[in-house]
Design an enzyme around this catalytic site. Structure first.
Site, short mmCIF file in Angstrom:
data_model
loop_
_atom_site.label_atom_id
_atom_site.label_comp_id
_atom_site.label_asym_id
_atom_site.label_seq_id
_atom_site.Cartn_x
_atom_site.Cartn_y
_atom_site.Cartn_z
N ASP A 1 -0.10 -3.95 6.63
CA ASP A 1 -0.52 -3.34 7.55
C ASP A 1 -2.52 -3.88 7.65
O ASP A 1 -3.01 -3.38 7.99
CB ASP A 1 -0.32 -2.47 7.14
CG ASP A 1 0.69 -1.11 7.59
OD1 ASP A 1 1.33 -2.05 7.83
OD2 ASP A 1 0.77 -0.31 7.79
N ASP B 1 5.64 4.63 4.96
CA ASP B 1 6.75 3.81 6.22
C ASP B 1 6.58 2.28 4.85
O ASP B 1 7.20 1.27 5.47
CB ASP B 1 5.63 3.68 7.08
CG ASP B 1 4.79 2.59 7.45
OD1 ASP B 1 4.40 3.66 6.61
OD2 ASP B 1 4.46 1.46 7.85
N HIS B 2 6.20 2.00 3.73
CA HIS B 2 6.60 1.25 2.97
C HIS B 2 6.57 1.35 1.70
O HIS B 2 7.12 0.84 0.99
CB HIS B 2 4.85 0.47 3.12
CG HIS B 2 4.30 -0.14 4.23
ND1 HIS B 2 3.76 -1.26 4.76
CD2 HIS B 2 3.69 0.89 5.02
CE1 HIS B 2 3.56 -1.36 5.66
NE2 HIS B 2 3.44 -0.14 6.47
N HIS C 1 4.87 -4.45 10.03
CA HIS C 1 5.30 -4.16 11.09
C HIS C 1 5.07 -5.66 12.00
O HIS C 1 4.17 -6.41 12.24
CB HIS C 1 4.22 -2.88 11.98
CG HIS C 1 3.64 -1.78 10.92
ND1 HIS C 1 4.74 -0.74 11.26
CD2 HIS C 1 3.36 -1.30 9.89
CE1 HIS C 1 4.46 -0.15 10.45
NE2 HIS C 1 3.98 -0.44 9.79
N HIS D 1 -7.44 -1.05 5.91
CA HIS D 1 -6.16 -0.19 6.16
C HIS D 1 -6.24 1.35 5.19
O HIS D 1 -6.04 2.11 5.50
CB HIS D 1 -4.96 -0.97 6.20
CG HIS D 1 -3.80 0.03 7.07
ND1 HIS D 1 -3.57 0.38 8.10
CD2 HIS D 1 -3.19 0.54 6.65
CE1 HIS D 1 -2.55 1.07 7.99
NE2 HIS D 1 -1.87 1.14 6.54
N HIS E 1 1.04 4.27 1.95
CA HIS E 1 1.88 4.17 3.04
C HIS E 1 3.20 5.07 2.75
O HIS E 1 4.17 3.96 2.86
CB HIS E 1 1.49 3.99 4.22
CG HIS E 1 0.14 4.35 5.14
ND1 HIS E 1 -0.68 3.40 5.54
CD2 HIS E 1 -0.93 4.82 4.76
CE1 HIS E 1 -2.46 4.09 5.32
NE2 HIS E 1 -1.91 5.06 5.02
N HIS F 1 1.06 -1.33 0.13
CA HIS F 1 0.23 0.05 0.27
C HIS F 1 1.16 1.07 0.08
O HIS F 1 2.60 1.61 0.18
CB HIS F 1 -0.84 0.27 1.12
CG HIS F 1 -0.74 0.16 2.40
ND1 HIS F 1 0.78 -0.95 3.13
CD2 HIS F 1 -0.72 1.23 3.36
CE1 HIS F 1 1.07 -0.67 4.16
NE2 HIS F 1 0.62 0.46 4.13
FE FE Z 1 2.98 1.23 7.88
ZN ZN Z 2 -0.12 1.94 6.60
#
Ligand code: FE
Ligand code: ZN
Length: 246
Positions: free
Chosen positions: A132, A59-60, A170, A113, A57, A55
């Site tokens: 996530d 942090d990905h 995560h 999410h 975001h 996805h």
């Molecule tokens: Fe994340």
């Molecule tokens: Zn995420």
């Protein structure tokens, strides 16, 4: 055959290095940033054929552009996330098969999410990359989707073979375990996991890759299936709200 190596990134994210043993084609799933992945590739003397995103975001996908540039890797993701995944050049549909060399992943569109969230399911290798959406003993927050969408997505993952190993975006094992114990204080087996996981954590082990059967037994969100048959969605909705405030 596919080999999977978790690469710890940032505080609690995991990127995953994948190598198809038959052809040597490689991929990294959800590189939060390039730094840790570059260090890994250098140590292992590996290149990079693909970047797989679950996805959009940051942090990905934070490492997408540097890694794509540095290694000539192609960025792969859901077609519905067009414009949200930096550097994307491969646009996949729900249920489409993505070939990493001779290893094959089915794309599972699992909104909740985010609306464009996908999982990569390698059936022959019995592993799934859940980003996530499904965490060990937890699930992602509902940033874009409804409880109904998330629940449907979790059920889709829950229907995979029970020996499928779950590689999540995560690792919140101990935090999620605390919530699971709050939900099911009478569950002795859940209590027994605390010491095991604290010990593993102290040794610096990556607590990822547990089978789906583990989640079905202990994950307080998937447990809604067993705890309230017939009204699982309502229970899931309540538990997700409760977890947000936990
Ligand atoms: Fe994340
Ligand atoms: Zn995420």
């Amino acid at each position: 055959m596919l080999s999977v190596t978790p690469i710890p990134v940032l505080k609690d994210n995991y990127a995953y290095f994948l190598e198809d043993q038959a052809t040597g084609e490689t991929a990294v799933v959800d590189p939060s940033r390039a730094l840790e992945v570059e260090a890994f590739l250098e140590r292992q003397e590996k290149g990079l054929t693909y970047i797989l995103n679950t996805h959009h975001h940051w942090d990905h996908v934070g490492g997408n552009e540097d890694l794509a540039k540095g290694h000539g890797a192609r960025v792969v993701g859901f077609k519905g996330d067009r414009g949200r995944l930096p550097g994307q050049s491969v646009f996949l549909e729900d249920n489409e098969i993505f070939a990493l060399g001779a290893s094959r992943a089915r794309v599972l569109h699992i909104p909740g999410h985010t609306l464009g969230h996908v999982a990569y399911y390698f059936e022959e290798d019995a592993c799934v990359f859940t980003g996530d959406t499904l965490f060990h003993l937890g699930c992602g927050r509902l940033f874009e989707g409804t409880p109904d969408q998330m629940w449907t997505s979790l059920l889709r993952l829950a229907a995979l073979p029970q020996d499928t190993r779950v590689f999540c975006g995560h690792e919140y094992m101990l935090l999620n375990l605390a919530f699971a114990r709050y939900i099911a204080p009478q569950d002795k087996e859940l209590e027994d996991l605390v010491l095991d996981f604290e010990r593993a954590r102290a040794k610096g082990e990556a607590l990822v890759g547990f089978p789906l059967s583990f989640e079905m037994r202990f994950n307080p969100f998937l447990r809604c299936l067993l705890d309230a048959p017939g009204e699982a969605l309502a229970l899931f909705t309540r538990r997700r709200l409760e977890k947000d405030a936990f």
